[in-house]
Design an enzyme around this catalytic site. Structure first.
Site, short mmCIF file in Angstrom:
data_model
loop_
_atom_site.label_atom_id
_atom_site.label_comp_id
_atom_site.label_asym_id
_atom_site.label_seq_id
_atom_site.Cartn_x
_atom_site.Cartn_y
_atom_site.Cartn_z
N ARG A 46 0.58 -1.46 -0.01
CA ARG A 46 0.05 -0.04 0.21
C ARG A 46 0.30 1.59 -0.04
NH1 ARG A 46 -1.63 1.40 3.99
NH2 ARG A 46 -2.74 -0.58 5.57
N TYR A 98 -16.83 18.00 -14.65
CA TYR A 98 -17.64 16.51 -14.62
C TYR A 98 -17.96 16.26 -13.68
CZ TYR A 98 -16.24 12.13 -14.11
OH TYR A 98 -16.89 10.57 -13.76
N ASP A 170 -7.58 20.07 -13.12
CA ASP A 170 -8.33 18.60 -14.18
C ASP A 170 -8.03 19.05 -15.14
OD1 ASP A 170 -9.30 16.36 -14.90
OD2 ASP A 170 -10.80 17.14 -13.48
N LYS A 195 -8.59 7.79 -18.89
CA LYS A 195 -8.77 8.65 -20.16
C LYS A 195 -7.62 8.87 -21.15
CE LYS A 195 -12.47 8.50 -17.84
NZ LYS A 195 -12.76 10.31 -16.74
#
Ligand SMILES: *Cc1c(COP(=O)(O)O)cnc(C)c1O
Length: 379
Positions: A46, A98, A170, A195
């Site tokens: 992690r 978004y 973003d 994306k």
């Protein structure tokens, strides 16, 4: 070094144990230590993983950043930025963004007493007017999803600096091929790597890039403490995807330009939203801060009736009706009922997102075939 060279070599060092040119998928949860605390810098997956490390180095390099951090999704990356804040802090956010970011802000973070002020960030004066002593973060998306509005990153960075607030951009729609917000004064760049960075519609992932070491420490602490880390297989897929980002983007841009101009001339099309039109409101800023205009296009039909919009959406064959964007294959999407359904209808309409808006993620197929497909569907 130019982007094409950096992209190919970003984060790529031969594997120390075998010389493998591609970073292996280190599918392990833990690492054996020689003695308590005596290890090779890897303790538990992690906190550290070599495949993720190679990708995080690549993330930094492609955004001209010092540091990159990988998260299990784009929204997990956004969520991690919000965890820098304290109750009572204020965030100025773009009114057109978004839908998932809007849902995270309004449905999750407002409950923790973080206050969000939504403004039209295309006019920096609106952002300046919203600044208070409690403003700690400005959240901007440019071009916006789905209306392709352009915000002047440099101007907003100036406002953030004088307000002593962080600016996070973003950069999902532009990708690092078209725009590098840190170079324009932003503090953090966020991407949905799902994306364009991944580029092949086969992985969910997000990332943050930054220059400030203190900020990197805080975000790394959040990454390992809250645990929204991607697995090594997913990191491998994005690492592989990034290697062709520049080649794919060149084709997305060329196809996008051709289709945007074609759509605009179509007698059944009312409005086309694409930042490369010289007469579009954001053109001058887009020209200044972007290297090209990308393959994301939205448009409205003259006949806005619901059944006509639905007919077009389900009549394409090469454009698949699906959420998401930025993959090699072309997608068609209905923001009002799909990607932006989480925004209340009144808010959507207020922000200019009409019920009939159709969004295209133009892929890298042959542009003439794509035009023929759209022409058959629009009729
Ligand atoms: C998809 C997307 C996100 C969210 O990313 P996920 O990887 O789906 O969590 C954030 N911002 C933009 C602009 C997006 O398109």
């Amino acid at each position: 070094m130019k982007l094409a060279t950096k992209i190919i070599h970003a984060g790529a060092t031969p594997d120390p144990s075998t010389g493998a040119i591609m970073t292996p998928i280190y599918q392990t949860s833990t690492y054996v230590q020689e003695a308590p605390g005596v290890n090779k810098g890897y303790e538990y997956a992690r906190s550290q993983n070599p495949t993720r490390k190679a990708l995080e180095d690549a993330y930094a390099i492609i955004e001209n950043a010092k540091y990159g951090l990988a998260f299990s999704s784009g929204v997990a990356a956004t969520d991690s930025v919000m965890k820098l804040l304290n109750p009572g802090d204020e965030v100025i956010a773009a009114s057109d963004m978004y839908g998932g970011s809007y849902r995270l802000f309004t449905k999750v973070w407002e409950r923790y007493n973080i206050k969000f002020i939504y403004v039209d960030t295309t006019n920096p004066a609106n952002v300046q007017a919203a600044v208070t002593a409690s403003t700690k973060l400005i959240w901007v998306e440019t071009p916006t999803n789905p209306l392709m509005n352009i915000t002047d990153i440099e101007a907003i960075a100036g406002i953030a600096k004088s307000a002593n607030a962080l600016l996070c951009v973003d950069n999902t729609f532009a990708s690092p091929y078209l725009q590098n917000p840190l170079d324009l004064g932003a503090d953090i760049v966020m991407h949905s790597a799902t994306k364009y960075l991944g580029g092949h519609s086969d992985v969910i992932q997000g990332c943050l890039m930054m220059d400030d070491a203190g900020l990197r420490e805080k975000l790394y602490f959040i990454q390992k403490s809250c645990g929204a880390v991607p697995g090594p297989m997913d990191c491998f897929l994005v690492l592989r995807g990034i290697k062709t980002l520049h080649v794919r983007m060149k084709q997305h841009c060329a196809n996008g330009e051709k289709i945007a101009h074609w759509l605009r001339k179509h007698p059944k099309v009312a409005t086309v939203y694409w930042p490369g039109f010289e007469d579009s409101a954001g053109y001058a800023i887009a020209k200044k801060q972007m290297r090209d205009f990308g393959g994301m296009i939205s448009f409205e039909l003259k006949d806005e009736r619901d059944n006509e919009v639905r007919r077009v959406l389900s009549s394409t064959h090469l454009f698949s009706l699906a959420e998401s964007l930025g993959g090699v294959e072309s997608l068609i999407n209905h923001p009002a009922s799909m990607t932006h359904a989480s925004i209340p209808k009144e808010d959507r309409i207020k922000n200019g997102l009409s019920e009939g808006l159709i969004r295209l993620s133009v892929g890298i197929e042959d542009a003439d075939d794509l035009i023929e497909d759209l022409n058959n569907a629009i009729g």
